[in-house]
Write a protein that holds these residues in place. Structure first.
Motif, PDB file in Angstrom:
ATOM      1  N   SER A 223       0.814  -1.214   0.000  1.00  0.00           N
ATOM      2  CA  SER A 223       0.000   0.000   0.000  1.00  0.00           C
ATOM      3  C   SER A 223       0.849   1.265   0.000  1.00  0.00           C
ATOM      4  CB  SER A 223      -0.918   0.004   1.229  1.00  0.00           C
ATOM      5  OG  SER A 223      -0.152   0.002   2.421  1.00  0.00           O
ATOM      6  N   GLN A 224       2.122   1.123   0.275  1.00  0.00           N
ATOM      7  CA  GLN A 224       2.971   2.316   0.350  1.00  0.00           C
ATOM      8  C   GLN A 224       3.042   3.072  -0.973  1.00  0.00           C
ATOM      9  OE1 GLN A 224       6.810   1.513   1.962  1.00  0.00           O
ATOM     10  NE2 GLN A 224       7.398   3.649   2.105  1.00  0.00           N
ATOM     11  N   PRO A 225       3.219   2.411  -2.139  1.00  0.00           N
ATOM     12  CA  PRO A 225       3.216   3.169  -3.401  1.00  0.00           C
ATOM     13  C   PRO A 225       1.899   3.890  -3.650  1.00  0.00           C
ATOM     14  CG  PRO A 225       4.162   0.997  -3.725  1.00  0.00           C
ATOM     15  CD  PRO A 225       3.550   0.998  -2.368  1.00  0.00           C
ATOM     16  N   LEU A 226       0.751   3.260  -3.247  1.00  0.00           N
ATOM     17  CA  LEU A 226      -0.543   3.901  -3.436  1.00  0.00           C
ATOM     18  C   LEU A 226      -0.660   5.161  -2.593  1.00  0.00           C
ATOM     19  CD1 LEU A 226      -3.367   3.871  -4.642  1.00  0.00           C
ATOM     20  CD2 LEU A 226      -4.083   2.379  -2.748  1.00  0.00           C
ATOM     21  N   ILE A 227      -0.182   5.085  -1.364  1.00  0.00           N
ATOM     22  CA  ILE A 227      -0.225   6.266  -0.488  1.00  0.00           C
ATOM     23  C   ILE A 227       0.619   7.391  -1.064  1.00  0.00           C
ATOM     24  CG2 ILE A 227       0.387   7.112   1.806  1.00  0.00           C
ATOM     25  CD1 ILE A 227      -0.288   4.339   2.889  1.00  0.00           C
ATOM     26  N   ILE A 228       1.773   7.032  -1.588  1.00  0.00           N
ATOM     27  CA  ILE A 228       2.652   8.047  -2.175  1.00  0.00           C
ATOM     28  C   ILE A 228       1.982   8.689  -3.386  1.00  0.00           C
ATOM     29  CG2 ILE A 228       4.866   8.411  -3.323  1.00  0.00           C
ATOM     30  CD1 ILE A 228       6.034   6.219  -1.575  1.00  0.00           C
ATOM     31  N   SER A 229       1.308   7.872  -4.215  1.00  0.00           N
ATOM     32  CA  SER A 229       0.639   8.410  -5.405  1.00  0.00           C
ATOM     33  C   SER A 229      -0.491   9.360  -5.017  1.00  0.00           C
ATOM     34  CB  SER A 229       0.090   7.253  -6.258  1.00  0.00           C
ATOM     35  OG  SER A 229       1.139   6.408  -6.679  1.00  0.00           O
ATOM     36  N   LEU A 230      -1.288   8.965  -4.024  1.00  0.00           N
ATOM     37  CA  LEU A 230      -2.379   9.836  -3.577  1.00  0.00           C
ATOM     38  C   LEU A 230      -1.844  11.144  -3.009  1.00  0.00           C
ATOM     39  CD1 LEU A 230      -4.766   7.217  -1.905  1.00  0.00           C
ATOM     40  CD2 LEU A 230      -5.033   8.338  -4.120  1.00  0.00           C
ATOM     41  N   GLY A 231      -0.745  11.047  -2.292  1.00  0.00           N
ATOM     42  CA  GLY A 231      -0.144  12.261  -1.750  1.00  0.00           C
ATOM     43  C   GLY A 231       0.318  13.208  -2.846  1.00  0.00           C
ATOM     44  N   LEU A 232       0.888  12.649  -3.915  1.00  0.00           N
ATOM     45  CA  LEU A 232       1.336  13.483  -5.029  1.00  0.00           C
ATOM     46  C   LEU A 232       0.154  14.144  -5.736  1.00  0.00           C
ATOM     47  CD1 LEU A 232       4.135  11.217  -6.577  1.00  0.00           C
ATOM     48  CD2 LEU A 232       4.435  13.315  -5.256  1.00  0.00           C
ATOM     49  N   ILE A 233      -0.944  13.364  -5.902  1.00  0.00           N
ATOM     50  CA  ILE A 233      -2.131  13.938  -6.553  1.00  0.00           C
ATOM     51  C   ILE A 233      -2.699  15.083  -5.723  1.00  0.00           C
ATOM     52  CG2 ILE A 233      -4.510  13.428  -7.235  1.00  0.00           C
ATOM     53  CD1 ILE A 233      -3.565  10.600  -7.950  1.00  0.00           C
ATOM     54  N   LEU A 234      -2.776  14.888  -4.398  1.00  0.00           N
ATOM     55  CA  LEU A 234      -3.271  15.945  -3.516  1.00  0.00           C
ATOM     56  C   LEU A 234      -2.393  17.177  -3.586  1.00  0.00           C
ATOM     57  CD1 LEU A 234      -5.279  16.851  -1.367  1.00  0.00           C
ATOM     58  CD2 LEU A 234      -3.825  15.749   0.358  1.00  0.00           C
ATOM     59  N   LEU A 235      -1.097  16.956  -3.636  1.00  0.00           N
ATOM     60  CA  LEU A 235      -0.171  18.083  -3.716  1.00  0.00           C
ATOM     61  C   LEU A 235      -0.367  18.863  -5.018  1.00  0.00           C
ATOM     62  CD1 LEU A 235       2.248  19.638  -2.567  1.00  0.00           C
ATOM     63  CD2 LEU A 235       3.746  17.971  -3.680  1.00  0.00           C
ATOM     64  N   LEU A 236      -0.568  18.148  -6.130  1.00  0.00           N
ATOM     65  CA  LEU A 236      -0.791  18.818  -7.412  1.00  0.00           C
ATOM     66  C   LEU A 236      -2.098  19.616  -7.390  1.00  0.00           C
ATOM     67  CD1 LEU A 236       0.305  15.999  -9.900  1.00  0.00           C
ATOM     68  CD2 LEU A 236       1.535  18.106  -9.341  1.00  0.00           C
TER      69      LEU A 236
END
Length: 321
Positions: A223-236
């Motif tokens: 789940s760690q890559p998914l969390i990182i991806s969601l964090g990047l989307i939120l940041l954008l």
């Protein structure tokens, strides 16, 4: 009994005759041989060594002299042809040679010289260092181990161990380079402990390294890559919203506020209300004379900017009660 007496008497006569013959005939000394007593020329610093100088033939007494780099070190006199022993201590590289000895008796003029000897000064190996570029590992991974002694005369031989069991054949290095082995982590026992051993031609000088263990690398969660991806989307999204504020939200807000202000102060627009608010012309009516004239000023707003007319236009107005 009589036979033994006759035999002993004959032996004494022969011995006396040999001694007389030897005394009457003088023989020149032969070239001596210089050899190490312990049979090796490989030595370590501060080691004691013994050299033997011996002539096989020649009339005694014999005088032996030891030289190092053509400089006299010591002289010994022998009443017979037995070897002369010279004791030395090798303290530095200057003491390794070249050594020669000279034998002379009362007949030879100038004496005879032996062969030359040169010692090889050996340096014991230092404690080896065992290391790996990968301190952490997991099952199914290939890893390497390196073993190196910083000091020591070449060649140096290395052996690797896991626990007390040897896991590699001897690895002889002719250069100052580390010995390397490749391992495969297949089970928990493959994580260690490991050691290596270093030795060279210096006797009784084997050195072992410190122990080395691989540590188990933590498994990364799926789940760690998914969390990182969601964090990047939120940041954008946050960055996009921040960029939209000065270009869209603020101009829209100012336009609405401006329109509201114009309506409250008596401004009227000459543009249809359905058209864009980015291009609006407002009219401001200001009474000059109560009875018949007013001041007329035009305010133009385009792309969020307001431009006030440079002149006032006077128009006649008719006021009716």
């Amino acid at each position: 009994m009589v036979f033994l007496t006759i035999l002993l008497f004959s032996y004494l006569q022969m011995s006396q005759q040999i001694q007389k013959t030897t005394a009457n005939s003088k023989e020149m000394i032969s070239n001596p041989r210089l050899i190490p007593v312990h049979g090796t020329l490989n030595i370590v610093r501060n080691q004691n060594v013994t050299l033997s100088c011996h002539s096989d033939s020649g009339s005694p007494p014999v005088r032996y002299t030891l030289f190092k780099h053509n400089q006299k070190v010591s002289t010994l006199n022998r009443p017979d042809l037995t070897p002369s022993l010279f004791n030395l201590t090798i303290n530095s590289a200057n003491d390794v040679g070249e050594y020669k000895c000279k034998a002379e008796n009362n007949i030879s003029s100038g004496g005879k010289y032996s062969n030359s000897l040169n010692f090889t000064l050996l340096e014991p190996v230092s404690k080896p260092m065992l290391s790996s570029p990968t301190a952490q590992a997991k099952k199914g991974q290939n890893v390497t181990l390196s073993c190196l002694s910083e000091n020591g005369s070449l060649p140096i031989t290395y052996i690797f161990f896991r626990g007390r069991q040897s896991i590699s054949p001897p690895v002889k290095m002719q250069k100052k380079e580390a010995a390397v082995i490749f391992l495969f982590i297949n089970s928990s026992s493959d994580f260690g402990p490991y050691k290596c051993r270093a030795e060279n031609s210096v006797h009784n000088n084997t050195k072992y390294s410190n122990g080395f263990n691989f540590t188990l690398a933590e498994e990364r969660s799926h789940s760690q890559p998914l969390i990182i991806s969601l964090g990047l989307i939120l940041l954008l999204c946050v960055i996009g919203f921040a960029l939209a504020i000065p270009f869209f939200i603020i101009p829209s807000y100012k336009a609405k506020k401006f329109k509201s202000t114009m309506s409250s102060t008596g401004f009227t627009s000459t543009i249809n209300a359905e058209e864009s608010e980015d291009y609006v012309i407002y009219a401001e009516i200001e009474p000059v004379k109560t009875e018949e004239y007013i001041n007329f000023s035009a305010i133009r707003r385009e792309d969020g900017k307001e431009e006030r007319a440079c002149a006032t236009i006077y128009s006649k107005a008719i006021f009716r009660d």
